[in-house]
Design a protein around this motif. Structure first.
Motif, short mmCIF file in Angstrom:
data_model
loop_
_atom_site.label_atom_id
_atom_site.label_comp_id
_atom_site.label_asym_id
_atom_site.label_seq_id
_atom_site.Cartn_x
_atom_site.Cartn_y
_atom_site.Cartn_z
N LYS A 62 28.99 33.40 34.51
CA LYS A 62 29.28 35.08 34.45
C LYS A 62 29.47 35.50 35.54
N GLU A 63 29.05 35.64 36.42
CA GLU A 63 29.67 35.38 37.85
C GLU A 63 31.13 34.74 38.45
N TYR A 64 31.71 33.85 37.71
CA TYR A 64 32.75 33.45 38.11
C TYR A 64 34.19 34.40 37.20
N ILE A 65 32.83 35.26 35.97
CA ILE A 65 34.41 35.90 34.83
C ILE A 65 34.72 37.29 36.10
N TYR A 66 33.46 37.19 36.12
CA TYR A 66 33.32 39.20 37.18
C TYR A 66 34.53 38.80 37.77
N TRP A 67 33.90 37.35 39.03
CA TRP A 67 35.41 37.09 40.44
C TRP A 67 36.31 37.27 39.89
N LEU A 68 36.76 36.37 38.68
CA LEU A 68 38.19 36.47 38.91
C LEU A 68 38.89 37.51 38.23
N THR A 69 38.44 38.77 38.53
CA THR A 69 39.10 40.54 38.18
C THR A 69 38.77 41.02 39.10
N MET A 70 38.23 40.35 40.31
CA MET A 70 38.51 41.07 41.95
C MET A 70 39.22 40.61 42.41
N PRO A 71 39.66 42.00 43.30
CA PRO A 71 40.63 41.59 44.15
C PRO A 71 41.00 41.04 45.19
N THR A 72 39.04 40.09 45.63
CA THR A 72 39.84 39.34 46.60
C THR A 72 40.50 37.61 45.88
#
Length: 69
Positions: free
Chosen positions: A30-40
């Motif tokens: 799930k963390e990877y999914i969240y990460w895909l949407t981050m500015p970084t």
């Protein structure tokens, strides 16, 4: 209500749903999914040689839909 996400690779939609649903379908966390949407993640994507081949995530918020009305 849980946030929904759309995950794409190029123009192909890979998954749509909650972070948990997308993660299960793609075999990632799930963390990877969240990460895909981050500015970084978006900055790293811009630096790629072929960004059209990258997996990207979009958070689908109800507030964003209401602003267009």
């Amino acid at each position: 209500m849980a946030a929904e996400f759309a995950i794409y690779k190029g123009e192909e939609m890979l998954a749509i749903g909650t972070a948990k649903e997308c993660a299960e379908k793609l075999g990632v966390s799930k963390e990877y999914i969240y990460w895909l949407t981050m500015p970084t993640a978006k900055r790293r994507l811009d630096k790629r040689k072929h960004p059209e081949r990258c997996t990207v995530g979009v958070r689908l918020d109800k507030e964003d839909e209401d602003e267009g009305i």
